[in-house]
Design a protein around this motif. Structure first.
Motif, PDB file in Angstrom:
ATOM      1  N   GLN A 146       0.827  -1.201   0.000  1.00  0.00           N
ATOM      2  CA  GLN A 146       0.000   0.000   0.000  1.00  0.00           C
ATOM      3  C   GLN A 146       0.866   1.258   0.000  1.00  0.00           C
ATOM      4  O   GLN A 146       0.578   2.218  -0.726  1.00  0.00           O
ATOM      5  CB  GLN A 146      -0.949   0.012   1.195  1.00  0.00           C
ATOM      6  CG  GLN A 146      -1.868   1.215   1.177  1.00  0.00           C
ATOM      7  CD  GLN A 146      -2.850   1.220   2.336  1.00  0.00           C
ATOM      8  OE1 GLN A 146      -2.680   0.496   3.308  1.00  0.00           O
ATOM      9  NE2 GLN A 146      -3.863   2.052   2.232  1.00  0.00           N
ATOM     10  N   THR A 147       1.927   1.266   0.793  1.00  0.00           N
ATOM     11  CA  THR A 147       2.823   2.430   0.850  1.00  0.00           C
ATOM     12  C   THR A 147       3.449   2.697  -0.512  1.00  0.00           C
ATOM     13  O   THR A 147       3.479   3.835  -0.983  1.00  0.00           O
ATOM     14  CB  THR A 147       3.924   2.218   1.913  1.00  0.00           C
ATOM     15  OG1 THR A 147       3.299   2.057   3.191  1.00  0.00           O
ATOM     16  CG2 THR A 147       4.891   3.394   1.959  1.00  0.00           C
ATOM     17  N   GLU A 148       3.929   1.648  -1.156  1.00  0.00           N
ATOM     18  CA  GLU A 148       4.533   1.844  -2.473  1.00  0.00           C
ATOM     19  C   GLU A 148       3.485   2.268  -3.503  1.00  0.00           C
ATOM     20  O   GLU A 148       3.704   3.227  -4.242  1.00  0.00           O
ATOM     21  CB  GLU A 148       5.246   0.562  -2.917  1.00  0.00           C
ATOM     22  CG  GLU A 148       6.509   0.321  -2.144  1.00  0.00           C
ATOM     23  CD  GLU A 148       7.304  -0.876  -2.607  1.00  0.00           C
ATOM     24  OE1 GLU A 148       8.407  -1.055  -2.084  1.00  0.00           O
ATOM     25  OE2 GLU A 148       6.831  -1.651  -3.488  1.00  0.00           O
ATOM     26  N   ASN A 149       2.363   1.546  -3.548  1.00  0.00           N
ATOM     27  CA  ASN A 149       1.361   1.839  -4.578  1.00  0.00           C
ATOM     28  C   ASN A 149       0.740   3.218  -4.405  1.00  0.00           C
ATOM     29  O   ASN A 149       0.618   3.967  -5.384  1.00  0.00           O
ATOM     30  CB  ASN A 149       0.256   0.779  -4.578  1.00  0.00           C
ATOM     31  CG  ASN A 149       0.688  -0.519  -5.222  1.00  0.00           C
ATOM     32  OD1 ASN A 149       1.727  -0.613  -5.855  1.00  0.00           O
ATOM     33  ND2 ASN A 149      -0.124  -1.540  -5.045  1.00  0.00           N
ATOM     34  N   THR A 150       0.314   3.550  -3.194  1.00  0.00           N
ATOM     35  CA  THR A 150      -0.461   4.782  -3.009  1.00  0.00           C
ATOM     36  C   THR A 150       0.406   6.011  -2.763  1.00  0.00           C
ATOM     37  O   THR A 150      -0.012   7.113  -3.115  1.00  0.00           O
ATOM     38  CB  THR A 150      -1.478   4.654  -1.857  1.00  0.00           C
ATOM     39  OG1 THR A 150      -0.783   4.404  -0.637  1.00  0.00           O
ATOM     40  CG2 THR A 150      -2.471   3.543  -2.130  1.00  0.00           C
ATOM     41  N   LEU A 151       1.577   5.834  -2.181  1.00  0.00           N
ATOM     42  CA  LEU A 151       2.414   7.006  -1.896  1.00  0.00           C
ATOM     43  C   LEU A 151       3.520   7.208  -2.926  1.00  0.00           C
ATOM     44  O   LEU A 151       3.597   8.270  -3.528  1.00  0.00           O
ATOM     45  CB  LEU A 151       3.023   6.895  -0.493  1.00  0.00           C
ATOM     46  CG  LEU A 151       2.033   6.974   0.676  1.00  0.00           C
ATOM     47  CD1 LEU A 151       2.762   6.825   1.999  1.00  0.00           C
ATOM     48  CD2 LEU A 151       1.257   8.272   0.640  1.00  0.00           C
ATOM     49  N   LEU A 152       4.359   6.203  -3.114  1.00  0.00           N
ATOM     50  CA  LEU A 152       5.522   6.401  -3.986  1.00  0.00           C
ATOM     51  C   LEU A 152       5.164   6.266  -5.467  1.00  0.00           C
ATOM     52  O   LEU A 152       5.446   7.165  -6.261  1.00  0.00           O
ATOM     53  CB  LEU A 152       6.630   5.406  -3.617  1.00  0.00           C
ATOM     54  CG  LEU A 152       7.926   5.570  -4.401  1.00  0.00           C
ATOM     55  CD1 LEU A 152       8.557   6.941  -4.167  1.00  0.00           C
ATOM     56  CD2 LEU A 152       8.919   4.462  -4.019  1.00  0.00           C
ATOM     57  N   PHE A 153       4.544   5.159  -5.849  1.00  0.00           N
ATOM     58  CA  PHE A 153       4.295   4.914  -7.267  1.00  0.00           C
ATOM     59  C   PHE A 153       3.285   5.888  -7.852  1.00  0.00           C
ATOM     60  O   PHE A 153       3.369   6.248  -9.019  1.00  0.00           O
ATOM     61  CB  PHE A 153       3.846   3.476  -7.506  1.00  0.00           C
ATOM     62  CG  PHE A 153       4.888   2.436  -7.167  1.00  0.00           C
ATOM     63  CD1 PHE A 153       6.201   2.772  -6.897  1.00  0.00           C
ATOM     64  CD2 PHE A 153       4.531   1.106  -7.111  1.00  0.00           C
ATOM     65  CE1 PHE A 153       7.159   1.818  -6.580  1.00  0.00           C
ATOM     66  CE2 PHE A 153       5.468   0.134  -6.805  1.00  0.00           C
ATOM     67  CZ  PHE A 153       6.776   0.482  -6.535  1.00  0.00           C
ATOM     68  N   SER A 154       2.322   6.333  -7.050  1.00  0.00           N
ATOM     69  CA  SER A 154       1.335   7.278  -7.571  1.00  0.00           C
ATOM     70  C   SER A 154       1.983   8.618  -7.919  1.00  0.00           C
ATOM     71  O   SER A 154       1.470   9.357  -8.753  1.00  0.00           O
ATOM     72  CB  SER A 154       0.186   7.475  -6.587  1.00  0.00           C
ATOM     73  OG  SER A 154       0.665   8.036  -5.382  1.00  0.00           O
TER      74      SER A 154
END
Length: 160
Positions: A146-154
């Motif tokens: 969730q951290t990668e998908n919603t914060l970094l990758f977005s």
């Protein structure tokens, strides 16, 4: 301010450092112990109807796939993002998102093998420790994704 709020405001470099220390390092500590515990439980309780047969092999496969995934992030994707090469990182981000879906499927299989992490009546301490550790690993991996998908990758691909 919560960690999520702090991470929302963090720079890409700070967010990457958080992911590396909070999740990558943690998974590398968790999985060897969980594999060892699952091997013990399967060996000792193999005849029990609730024994999580095949769990150690599944965890070993998850560990291998997760290590490959994290290595790609550490060696390719995260350095690209840290150097401001976001536009070029959209392809690797797409691959990582797909692999995150695969990790989610692996977690579903973990839930199936362990009957939703439900301990049988009178489970030994090793079995209890195993399921407590699996619960922590599952929650950490979900938070990691969730951290990668919603914060970094977005930040890279606009949330696609």
């Amino acid at each position: 301010m919560t960690i999520a709020e702090t991470m929302t405001q963090a720079s890409n470099e700070e967010l990457i450092e958080h992911i590396l220390t909070r999740y990558h390092d943690t998974h590398r500590e968790q999985l060897p112990e969980l594999i060892q515990l699952s091997e013990r439980v399967e060996r000792v309780h193999g005849g029990h109807t609730a024994c999580p047969a095949g769990l150690s092999a599944h965890l070993a496969q998850m560990a291998e796939e997760l290590e490959t995934h994290m290595a790609k992030e550490e060696q390719i994707l995260f350095p690209m993002i840290a150097r401001g090469m976001g536009a070029m990182a959209s392809g690797p981000v797409s691959v990582m998102r797909h692999e995150h879906e695969d990790h989610g499927t692996a977690l579903e299989e973990l839930e199936r093998i362990t009957n939703g992490l439900t301990l049988p009546e009178g489970a030994c301490r090793s079995w209890q420790r195993l399921y407590q550790g699996l619960e922590s690993f599952r929650d950490d991996l979900k938070a990691h994704i969730q951290t990668e998908n919603t914060l970094l990758f977005s930040r890279i691909d606009g949330g696609s």
